[in-house]
Design an enzyme around this catalytic site. Structure first.
Site, PDB file in Angstrom:
ATOM      1  N   ALA A  13       0.572  -1.450   0.106  1.00 21.20           N
ATOM      2  CA  ALA A  13       0.108   0.110  -0.123  1.00 21.20           C
ATOM      3  C   ALA A  13       0.767   1.591   0.108  1.00 21.20           C
ATOM      4  O   ALA A  13       0.089   2.147  -0.093  1.00 21.20           O
ATOM      5  CB  ALA A  13      -0.656   0.483   1.250  1.00 21.20           C
ATOM      6  N   ASP A 161      20.283   3.133  -9.294  1.00 18.36           N
ATOM      7  CA  ASP A 161      20.664   4.578  -9.486  1.00 18.36           C
ATOM      8  C   ASP A 161      21.851   4.619 -11.037  1.00 18.36           C
ATOM      9  O   ASP A 161      22.777   5.147 -11.761  1.00 18.36           O
ATOM     10  CB  ASP A 161      22.518   4.292  -8.647  1.00 18.36           C
ATOM     11  CG  ASP A 161      21.572   4.045  -7.444  1.00 18.36           C
ATOM     12  OD1 ASP A 161      21.151   4.944  -7.514  1.00 18.36           O
ATOM     13  OD2 ASP A 161      21.841   3.479  -6.595  1.00 18.36           O
ATOM     14  N   HIS A 189      24.326   0.921  -2.389  1.00 19.78           N
ATOM     15  CA  HIS A 189      22.590   2.125  -2.732  1.00 19.78           C
ATOM     16  C   HIS A 189      23.287   3.136  -1.549  1.00 19.78           C
ATOM     17  O   HIS A 189      22.082   3.608  -0.168  1.00 19.78           O
ATOM     18  CB  HIS A 189      21.821   1.621  -2.636  1.00 19.78           C
ATOM     19  CG  HIS A 189      20.451   2.745  -2.993  1.00 19.78           C
ATOM     20  ND1 HIS A 189      20.726   3.278  -4.087  1.00 19.78           N
ATOM     21  CD2 HIS A 189      19.486   3.014  -2.397  1.00 19.78           C
ATOM     22  CE1 HIS A 189      19.663   3.697  -3.867  1.00 19.78           C
ATOM     23  NE2 HIS A 189      18.655   3.999  -3.464  1.00 19.78           N
TER      24      HIS A 189
HETATM   25  P1  NAD Z   1       6.037   3.920   1.837  1.00 16.43           P
HETATM   26  O1  NAD Z   1       6.233   4.248   3.484  1.00 16.43           O
HETATM   27  O2  NAD Z   1       4.946   4.319   0.567  1.00 16.43           O
HETATM   28  O3  NAD Z   1       5.108   2.508   2.099  1.00 16.43           O
HETATM   29  C1  NAD Z   1       5.676   1.437   2.643  1.00 16.43           C
HETATM   30  C2  NAD Z   1       5.354   0.124   2.851  1.00 16.43           C
HETATM   31  O4  NAD Z   1       5.209  -0.112   3.771  1.00 16.43           O
HETATM   32  C3  NAD Z   1       3.766   1.378   4.294  1.00 16.43           C
HETATM   33  O5  NAD Z   1       2.763   1.375   3.306  1.00 16.43           O
HETATM   34  C4  NAD Z   1       4.471   0.078   5.682  1.00 16.43           C
HETATM   35  O6  NAD Z   1       3.028  -0.048   5.733  1.00 16.43           O
HETATM   36  C5  NAD Z   1       4.961  -0.881   4.621  1.00 16.43           C
HETATM   37  N1  NAD Z   1       5.387  -1.531   5.342  1.00 16.43           N
HETATM   38  C6  NAD Z   1       6.388  -1.387   5.981  1.00 16.43           C
HETATM   39  N2  NAD Z   1       6.905  -2.212   7.346  1.00 16.43           N
HETATM   40  C7  NAD Z   1       5.820  -3.554   6.299  1.00 16.43           C
HETATM   41  C8  NAD Z   1       6.387  -5.030   6.804  1.00 16.43           C
HETATM   42  N3  NAD Z   1       7.459  -4.996   8.181  1.00 16.43           N
HETATM   43  N4  NAD Z   1       5.634  -5.677   6.346  1.00 16.43           N
HETATM   44  C9  NAD Z   1       5.028  -5.175   5.479  1.00 16.43           C
HETATM   45  N5  NAD Z   1       4.728  -3.982   4.580  1.00 16.43           N
HETATM   46  C10 NAD Z   1       5.351  -3.405   5.499  1.00 16.43           C
HETATM   47  O7  NAD Z   1       7.846   4.122   1.650  1.00 16.43           O
HETATM   48  P2  NAD Z   1       8.103   3.922  -0.415  1.00 16.43           P
HETATM   49  O8  NAD Z   1       8.448   4.928  -0.516  1.00 16.43           O
HETATM   50  O9  NAD Z   1       7.553   2.299  -0.945  1.00 16.43           O
HETATM   51  O10 NAD Z   1      10.103   3.139  -0.378  1.00 16.43           O
HETATM   52  C11 NAD Z   1       9.518   1.979   0.497  1.00 16.43           C
HETATM   53  C12 NAD Z   1      11.253   1.894   0.955  1.00 16.43           C
HETATM   54  O11 NAD Z   1      11.718   1.883  -0.264  1.00 16.43           O
HETATM   55  C13 NAD Z   1      11.745   2.916   1.680  1.00 16.43           C
HETATM   56  O12 NAD Z   1      12.335   1.649   2.651  1.00 16.43           O
HETATM   57  C14 NAD Z   1      12.555   3.518   0.628  1.00 16.43           C
HETATM   58  O13 NAD Z   1      13.604   4.059   1.559  1.00 16.43           O
HETATM   59  C15 NAD Z   1      13.183   2.214  -0.418  1.00 16.43           C
HETATM   60  N6  NAD Z   1      13.628   3.095  -1.819  1.00 16.43           N
HETATM   61  C16 NAD Z   1      14.526   1.869  -2.294  1.00 16.43           C
HETATM   62  C17 NAD Z   1      15.275   2.411  -3.303  1.00 16.43           C
HETATM   63  C18 NAD Z   1      16.282   2.263  -3.555  1.00 16.43           C
HETATM   64  O14 NAD Z   1      16.567   2.670  -5.262  1.00 16.43           O
HETATM   65  N7  NAD Z   1      16.417   1.030  -3.361  1.00 16.43           N
HETATM   66  C19 NAD Z   1      14.574   3.666  -4.070  1.00 16.43           C
HETATM   67  C20 NAD Z   1      13.365   4.241  -3.927  1.00 16.43           C
HETATM   68  C21 NAD Z   1      12.892   3.807  -2.689  1.00 16.43           C
HETATM   69  C1  LMR Z   2      16.424   6.870  -3.093  1.00 19.87           C
HETATM   70  O1  LMR Z   2      18.066   6.515  -3.554  1.00 19.87           O
HETATM   71  O2  LMR Z   2      15.769   7.627  -4.201  1.00 19.87           O
HETATM   72  C2  LMR Z   2      15.601   6.300  -2.153  1.00 19.87           C
HETATM   73  O3  LMR Z   2      16.725   4.788  -2.027  1.00 19.87           O
HETATM   74  C3  LMR Z   2      15.430   6.749  -1.813  1.00 19.87           C
HETATM   75  C4  LMR Z   2      16.057   7.477  -0.249  1.00 19.87           C
HETATM   76  O4  LMR Z   2      16.408   7.072   0.497  1.00 19.87           O
HETATM   77  O5  LMR Z   2      17.322   8.440  -0.970  1.00 19.87           O
END
Ligand code: NAD
Ligand code: LMR
Length: 328
Positions: A13, A161, A189
């Site tokens: 979600a 990236d 990252h």
């Molecule tokens: P968000 O807060 O919009 O959504 C995260 C969702 O995860 C929430 O709905 C929350 O209820 C749910 N959640 C939390 N703990 C959970 C669990 N144990 N089991 C199941 N669901 C759970 O966040 P987002 O913007 O969708 O980002 C999610 C993650 O991805 C963050 O950690 C963000 O930093 C990361 N991210 C990584 C990259 C990358 O390049 N690797 C890029 C963007 C975001």
């Molecule tokens: C990104 O690179 O956009 C994600 O990992 C989110 C962040 O925390 O920078």
């Protein structure tokens, strides 16, 4: 028609999933002939479960021919049961002024539990991709729970990236992004990542030759890619979502499609490029069969690049030390 693949997605979600799930349902990740069943996990609390029900209604309303079923659950075992791919997105994102590593203690625990359950109930062929930050170390934590699945099945996403780096180089060189090849991002990252412009090519010509400005490449391009996530958070107030969804589609497609191209994927280090064995470092990989990859060890690095590789390795080692008690 093929047998449906079961795709478990956590954080269903959340904002990344809102951009991602319709695209998976439309066939962009697994192809136009591959039916799928989405097994969606959210926290077992009223609000996230209610929001998840809304997401499921929208997926239903998309009337996607490839979407054979939707499971909505707060129980990780139900989400991961017989899953062919587990896309681990659910976790806390950082806010303005934070580093991704600040999330380690909170988010690390999620990946202990989920790694253990995936190993117990997912399909024998299961592949796991970690997106939740800090994704390299969270992936290491999840992989350490595996007794049945090989650790090579656990990868973390640094494709965003790579995509950012390709876009910046293409813009500077005034070429299409499709002219830029083999631009691999190394390491964590995090702000220490190293987007390797030296071994990258534009229409077959080394990037430094085409750009002709080493100062810009080292002093502007590298930090701009490394800080792009923070720049987006500053602008939007929340972290990247649409581009993260695109990167995850690219990551999975790359791992499913054998070929000569190099991809940035964070995998368990075998010591290549000086990364400490056992950390999850982004390195160049080639896909050799669907879901199977090899680290490509042929890229050469000068002293400047070797210092960048050493710095990002040092950060990965420090993160590993911080979560040592989670690596059982
Ligand atoms: P968000 O807060 O919009 O959504 C995260 C969702 O995860 C929430 O709905 C929350 O209820 C749910 N959640 C939390 N703990 C959970 C669990 N144990 N089991 C199941 N669901 C759970 O966040 P987002 O913007 O969708 O980002 C999610 C993650 O991805 C963050 O950690 C963000 O930093 C990361 N991210 C990584 C990259 C990358 O390049 N690797 C890029 C963007 C975001
Ligand atoms: C990104 O690179 O956009 C994600 O990992 C989110 C962040 O925390 O920078």
């Amino acid at each position: 028609m093929n047998k449906p693949l079961r795709i478990a997605v956590t954080g269903a979600a959340g904002q990344i999933c809102y951009a991602l799930l319709p695209r998976i349902a439309a066939g962009e990740m697994f192809g136009p002939d591959q039916p799928i069943i989405l097994q969606l996990l959210e926290l077992p609390l009223e609000k996230p479960q209610q929001a998840l029900a809304g997401v499921a209604m929208e997926l239903e309303d998309g009337a996607y021919p490839l979407l054979s079923g939707i499971v909505c659950t707060g129980d990780p075992a139900s989400a991961f049961r017989d899953a062919d791919w587990c896309l681990l997105i659910g976790s806390k994102p950082r806010g303005p002024g934070m580093e991704r590593a600040d999330l380690l203690k909170d988010n690390g625990r999620i990946f202990v539990e989920q790694g253990r359950i995936i190993d117990a109930v997912a399909s024998d062929a299961c592949r796991v991709v970690v997106v939740g930050n800090p994704c390299n170390t969270n992936c290491m934590i999840a992989a350490h729970q595996a007794r049945r699945l090989p650790r090579s099945r656990f990868t973390a996403m640094t494709r965003l990236d790579q995509n950012r780096a390709v876009a910046q180089i293409a813009k500077r060189a005034q070429v299409s992004v499709s002219a830029v090849h083999d631009l691999v991002v190394y390491g964590n990252h995090s702000p220490t990542m190293y987007p390797d412009f030296v071994n990258a090519r534009i229409n077959g010509v080394p990037v430094p030759e085409v750009i002709g400005d080493l100062g810009w490449l080292r002093e502007s391009f590298v930090p701009a890619v490394a800080q792009r996530g923070a720049e987006i958070i500053k602008a939007r107030g929340v972290s990247s979502a649409a581009s993260a969804a695109q990167a995850l589609i690219d990551h999975v497609r790359a791992l499913r499609t054998p070929g000569a191209a190099l991809h940035s994927v964070a995998v368990e280090s075998d010591g290549s490029y000086g990364f400490a064995p056992g950390v999850w470092a982004s390195v160049p990989v080639r896909t050799v069969a669907p879901g199977e990859y090899r680290i490509d060890t042929r890229c050469a690095h000068d002293d400047w690049a070797r210092a960048k590789l050493a710095a990002t390795n040092a950060e990965l080692v420090a993160e590993r030390d911080t979560v040592r008690e989670m690596l059982t």
